[in-house]
Design an enzyme around this catalytic site. Structure first.
Site, PDB file in Angstrom:
ATOM      1  N   GLU A 125     -32.409 -96.066  -3.229  1.00  0.00           N
ATOM      2  CA  GLU A 125     -33.824 -96.094  -3.582  1.00  0.00           C
ATOM      3  C   GLU A 125     -34.438 -97.450  -3.269  1.00  0.00           C
ATOM      4  OE1 GLU A 125     -31.728 -93.666  -6.896  1.00  0.00           O
ATOM      5  OE2 GLU A 125     -31.231 -95.223  -5.422  1.00  0.00           O
TER       6      GLU A 125
ATOM      7  N   CYS B 164     -30.247 -94.382 -11.054  1.00  0.00           N
ATOM      8  CA  CYS B 164     -29.533 -94.985 -12.179  1.00  0.00           C
ATOM      9  C   CYS B 164     -30.513 -95.609 -13.164  1.00  0.00           C
ATOM     10  CB  CYS B 164     -28.526 -96.012 -11.680  1.00  0.00           C
ATOM     11  SG  CYS B 164     -29.252 -97.419 -10.814  1.00  0.00           S
TER      12      CYS B 164
END
Length: 368
Positions: free
Chosen positions: A56, A79
């Site tokens: 990301e 996460c």
């Protein structure tokens, strides 16, 4: 949730990006990410080696326009915890994205839905489950370590068409073709560690390393040697990065092997042999996701008997060695057909002149 054709298109792109980390992301999972706005890809990325950017963050850094209001396609739930790097869900929230589509939830107990929940709580539309099976297959090792506390175990076996792996005198080089041996390098490179038995080390003196692929690392080499019969001069000890699991040291070799660069760990079971279950647990503790087994019939038979093999890579060469040659698995004779090990064959292809079969045990007592 009904996903659109564009959702499938961009998640497929994210999965292809995740594959670029097949050899390098461990112990982290292989993740790909695509950021899209008005049908155009603004940025994409995949997880870098441990301690570096997750997918990301890579995608956000590579955006060619403001990602505010964009859709994010990622193969694993972002996460939500501080590990080697900060939480990815915070970066997406700060970027002002509109929607996040994850292929699967993160099996890591430190995340396990928390990342998606935090995104949703921040007003971001969240969906998951798109192309989940493909994402699961990409990270079988990471999932196994997180959910079972042991690596995903893949056993490679090279054999003749009549299922023989070595001559009666132990000679096994070479049963399969150069093309098959080159294919094996890919699977070694995917692995965090390679496991073999002392019998293979004594017979073949292998190095058990990745060759012909520049992956920037070498898998940990693990030798099961209950009585420390290995020589300090064995090739598998060269360069360090070798762990020897043993049960007894009758010849007082411990110090010599340590001097040769090996790390030793004593894991003794009730039969005064190496406890294989504890060994897998220890490897998981060391963040080993995928373990590749390249051994003879003894260790393969022991792992099979304990239901510790998750997948087989069978390479069959077009030749016959006869019933006096060594087989694939050393194990007691079966007396009932109910004792057999059924397999699910899910991939068959020709590699040079050889046939490669990928299969998984399907017995009810096998740990999935």
């Amino acid at each position: 949730m009904i996903f659109s054709p564009n959702d499938y298109l961009f998640m497929t792109q994210a999965l292809r990006l995740a594959e670029r980390g097949l050899y390098t992301t461990m112990p982290n999972p292989r993740v790909g990410c695509v950021i899209v706005k008005d049908g155009l890809v603004l940025g994409s990325g995949w997880t870098q080696p441990a301690g570096q950017d997750h997918a990301e963050i890579q995608a956000l850094k590579h955006c060619n326009a403001d990602p505010r209001g964009a859709d994010v396609y990622v193969t694993l739930e972002p996460c939500s915890h501080f590990g080697r790097t900060p939480p990815c869900c915070d970066a997406l929230i700060n970027a002002g994205v509109r929607r996040v589509v994850a292929a699967m939830q993160d099996p890591n107990p430190l995340v396990a839905g928390n990342g998606l929940a935090r995104l949703k709580a921040s007003g971001i539309e969240v969906n998951h489950g798109l192309l989940q099976e493909q994402a699961l297959a990409l990270n079988a090792g990471f999932i196994s370590r997180m959910t079972r506390g042991q690596p995903f175990v893949r056993s490679k076996i090279a054999a003749s068409l009549d299922g023989r792996t070595a001559l009666a005198n132990g000679i096994s080089q070479w049963i399969t073709s150069e093309a098959a041996r080159h294919d094996v390098q890919h699977w070694r490179a995917c692995a965090c560690a390679i496991l073999t038995g002392v019998g293979t080390v004594l017979a073949d003196n292998p190095q058990m390393n990745v060759r012909n692929l520049d992956i920037g690392r070498q898998p940990l080499r693990v030798v099961v040697d209950s009585r420390l019969r290995i020589s300090p001069q064995a090739k598998i000890l060269q360069g360090g990065n070798t762990l020897i699991a043993y049960a007894q040291d009758p010849h007082k070799k411990h110090q010599a092997l340590q001097a040769a660069g090996a790390e030793l760990i004593q894991l003794t079971n009730a039969e005064n042999r190496v406890c294989l279950k504890r060994l897998l647990e220890e490897l998981a503790r060391r963040e080993i996701n995928e373990l590749m087994v390249e051994s003879g019939q003894g260790l393969n038979g022991a792992l099979l008997a304990l239901n510790l093999i998750d997948e087989f890579l069978f390479y069959y060469a077009p030749l016959l060695l006869g019933d006096k040659a060594k087989g694939m698995f050393a194990m007691p004779a079966l007396t009932e057909m109910s004792q057999r090990t059924p397999l699910d064959i899910f991939d068959v292809r020709q590699i040079g002149c050889d046939i490669r079969i990928r299969a998984r045990p399907t017995s009810p007592n096998h740990a999935d």
